[in-house]
Scaffold this motif. Structure first.
Motif, PDB file in Angstrom:
ATOM      1  N   ALA A  51       2.912   5.354 102.011  1.00 30.16           N
ATOM      2  CA  ALA A  51       2.675   4.749 103.354  1.00 30.16           C
ATOM      3  C   ALA A  51       3.423   3.341 103.511  1.00 30.16           C
ATOM      4  CB  ALA A  51       1.379   4.573 103.817  1.00 30.16           C
ATOM      5  N   GLU A  55       7.024   2.496 105.740  1.00 27.85           N
ATOM      6  CA  GLU A  55       6.811   1.351 106.574  1.00 27.85           C
ATOM      7  C   GLU A  55       7.896   0.200 106.257  1.00 27.85           C
ATOM      8  OE1 GLU A  55       6.203  -0.942 109.705  1.00 27.85           O
ATOM      9  OE2 GLU A  55       4.781   0.999 109.487  1.00 27.85           O
ATOM     10  N   VAL A  75       3.011   7.237 108.726  1.00 28.16           N
ATOM     11  CA  VAL A  75       2.447   6.208 108.295  1.00 28.16           C
ATOM     12  C   VAL A  75       1.032   6.417 108.600  1.00 28.16           C
ATOM     13  CG1 VAL A  75       1.945   3.671 108.199  1.00 28.16           C
ATOM     14  CG2 VAL A  75       4.307   4.639 107.707  1.00 28.16           C
ATOM     15  N   LEU A  78      -0.855   9.385 106.954  1.00 25.03           N
ATOM     16  CA  LEU A  78      -0.879   9.258 105.702  1.00 25.03           C
ATOM     17  C   LEU A  78      -2.343   8.120 105.500  1.00 25.03           C
ATOM     18  CD1 LEU A  78       2.549   8.731 104.026  1.00 25.03           C
ATOM     19  CD2 LEU A  78       1.047  10.450 103.686  1.00 25.03           C
ATOM     20  N   THR A  79      -2.115   7.243 106.181  1.00 27.02           N
ATOM     21  CA  THR A  79      -3.244   6.326 105.930  1.00 27.02           C
ATOM     22  C   THR A  79      -4.494   6.710 106.740  1.00 27.02           C
ATOM     23  OG1 THR A  79      -2.595   5.055 108.050  1.00 27.02           O
ATOM     24  CG2 THR A  79      -1.682   4.010 106.335  1.00 27.02           C
TER      25      THR A  79
END
Length: 168
Positions: A51, A55, A75, A78-79
């Motif tokens: 992630a 980013e 992102v 995934l987070t």
């Protein structure tokens, strides 16, 4: 019993590809290398690293607004799903990380038997049939059947006559 939830890797790869197309021109072969590198990091348990790297790639290239939509979605995904992306643990445990094998097993065990035209199933009957199909598919039927016969013998005969005195 612990239940481990793993997000289908194929679904995660779709997010990586969307992010890749934000950073690469359509048809650019290096997009495949980019996705493969991040996929390997994910498989090794590096969700946060992946992630952060995605980013950073967006920041480095100066993507803004709608041009970075795929990056932001990847992102955030995934987070947000990090606790369910422990592919390293899953692979170490021999667990499936993509649902193809699970969907195939469900079709074989469930749909092929219960989805017969005109069939009517109650929950208990369907459960009994599915348990037997699973035991058979796993190759454990002979062991199960021996155990089952012993249980039937105990239930129907030994406990019934246990308290009777048999003259000798």
């Amino acid at each position: 019993m612990d239940v481990h939830i793993i997000v289908d890797l194929i679904h995660v790869l779709e997010y990586l590809w969307r992010a890749a197309w934000c950073l690469h021109d359509n048809g650019d072969a290096s997009a495949e290398t980019w996705v493969a590198r991040h996929a390997r990091t994910l498989l090794a348990g590096g969700v946060q690293q992946t992630a952060a790297a995605i980013e950073e790639a967006a920041r480095t290239t100066g993507l803004r607004g709608a041009r970075r939509k795929g990056i932001d979605e990847a992102v955030n995904y995934l987070t947000g799903k990090a606790e369910h992306l422990h592919y390293d643990t899953a692979l170490e445990g021999g667990w499936p990380i993509a649902t193809g094998i699970i969907e195939g097993a469900c079709r074989h065990l469930v749909k092929d038997r219960l989805d017969i035209t005109g069939a009517r199933w109650g929950l208990s009957g369907a459960e009994a049939v599915l348990k037997l199909r699973a035991v058979r598919a796993n190759g454990d039927f002979d062991t199960y059947w021996t155990w089952h016969q012993q249980q039937e013998l105990t239930r129907n005969h030994q406990t019934r006559y246990r308290d009777q005195i048999i003259p000798t």
